[in-house]
Design a protein around this motif. Sequence first.
Motif, PDB file in Angstrom:
ATOM      1  N   GLN A 251      36.628 -82.124   9.808  1.00 15.79           N
ATOM      2  CA  GLN A 251      37.546 -81.369  11.128  1.00 15.79           C
ATOM      3  C   GLN A 251      37.268 -82.040  12.424  1.00 15.79           C
ATOM      4  O   GLN A 251      38.205 -82.066  13.138  1.00 15.79           O
ATOM      5  CB  GLN A 251      37.544 -80.122  10.668  1.00 15.79           C
ATOM      6  CG  GLN A 251      38.040 -79.213   9.563  1.00 15.79           C
ATOM      7  CD  GLN A 251      39.565 -79.472   9.630  1.00 15.79           C
ATOM      8  OE1 GLN A 251      40.129 -78.835  10.255  1.00 15.79           O
ATOM      9  NE2 GLN A 251      39.876 -80.563   8.667  1.00 15.79           N
TER      10      GLN A 251
ATOM     11  N   ASN B 243      33.857 -72.893  12.751  1.00 13.21           N
ATOM     12  CA  ASN B 243      35.234 -73.460  12.724  1.00 13.21           C
ATOM     13  C   ASN B 243      36.079 -73.465  13.695  1.00 13.21           C
ATOM     14  O   ASN B 243      36.738 -74.431  14.195  1.00 13.21           O
ATOM     15  CB  ASN B 243      35.927 -72.925  11.352  1.00 13.21           C
ATOM     16  CG  ASN B 243      36.968 -73.724  10.756  1.00 13.21           C
ATOM     17  OD1 ASN B 243      36.827 -74.965  10.426  1.00 13.21           O
ATOM     18  ND2 ASN B 243      38.257 -73.142  10.931  1.00 13.21           N
TER      19      ASN B 243
ATOM     20  N   VAL C 121      38.676 -86.830   6.668  1.00 15.35           N
ATOM     21  CA  VAL C 121      39.021 -85.730   6.188  1.00 15.35           C
ATOM     22  C   VAL C 121      39.167 -85.727   4.585  1.00 15.35           C
ATOM     23  O   VAL C 121      38.470 -84.865   3.865  1.00 15.35           O
ATOM     24  CB  VAL C 121      40.312 -85.073   6.659  1.00 15.35           C
ATOM     25  CG1 VAL C 121      40.568 -83.688   5.792  1.00 15.35           C
ATOM     26  CG2 VAL C 121      40.352 -84.801   8.240  1.00 15.35           C
TER      27      VAL C 121
END
Length: 416
Positions: free
Chosen positions: A29, A155, A193
Amino acid sequence: MLYFYSIIFIYADFRSLHYRNFRLHVIGQAISLMGTWMQRIAISWLVYELTSSVFWLGFVQFISLLPSLVLSPFIGSFVDKHKKYKLVLLTQIGLMIQAGMLTLLVYLKLETVLWLSVLGLIQGVINSFDVLGRQSLMMYLVGDRKDLPNAIALNSTIFNAARMLGPAIGGILLSTYGELVCFALNFISFVPVIITLLMMKVDETKVQLSKGSNWEGLVEGFRYLKRSPHISSLIIIMTFSSLIVIPYTSLLPAIAKEMFHGDERIFSWFESAAGLGAMIGAFNMARLKSGTNLRYQVMGAAALMGLALLFLAHSTMLQMALVYVMLVSFAMMMQNSSINTYIQTHAIPIYRARAISYYVMAFQGIFPIGTLMIGSLASYYGLRTTLYLMGGLGIVIALLYYTYLRMHIHKRLFKL
């Protein structure tokens, strides 16, 4: 870039990084989101260059996020019935193909608002599945449920670190080389990713999947929401905030160009200031102690968003305007992350994906309607007047939620 992220991790000392699957998720990410934000500012600037219209700027964002409003409740039921890992892998491959199509379109010099809207719609459909799949997968990337709030905060930190750095780098690339480079780099950024996803070993064998049709699942989800006012009230707050306050982000290109006579770099400064504020908010979320009243935190953040927008509307100095944008994004992160964390930690597991889907619908689904509405208001009444209106209504939202919380407390005390 990697050095910057490593400083973040050392400073934050997040527990959730101890889990291998979550570390792989973060690595993928951290790289991919840089490309995502480069593409996002390149599309915004390209649309504004093609049309010189705030309305069309809002329309392209509206069409790309519309699927979140229409599809999210159904997708929530779909995700509850399927394995999350495979879904996320497929959506990332789909997003990479979409990014490649956009790069090819600009390379062939065929870019128009129509084509950008069509590709934005495709991206929106894929994203609707990806967001819910990834949010629901988060539970299985960390081994201990008590570390889930920490993982959600980290995150968000990665997302907003990319939001801060991506536009800054993208602004330089955009002004030096043009939109094509930004789009091409985003296409390439999907490679890590997919690699990190393939390296994961996710155990979903013990997952209890819901049964029945998607429609039955949708009905059951709404029934659950109806009997869970502590969750539904937060989703209502998210809905009104996404409709009235959060769409300020769609006005940033116009704020940079019209209010402060700036170019691509000034626009990228505003995007980076927003990213910095949101990243600080994510840091703050990660450091919250267990037992913090998240609902009161939502109320305070909503009030700060409205107040900061009022100051932004009144600002005539670029430096202060950047500070106010940073404050708005800080408060927005605190509000959204608090709601997300509350839902993920309080929803019944079998309804979790559907509860998250209502959050996504209220956030990303209502947001495009808000951008279209706010863009129209800004075109008709002007930027500053629109920002004043958004700020004032943001404070009203906070006051109404405060009133609801006080009434709820008194009702509980009365029953006792």
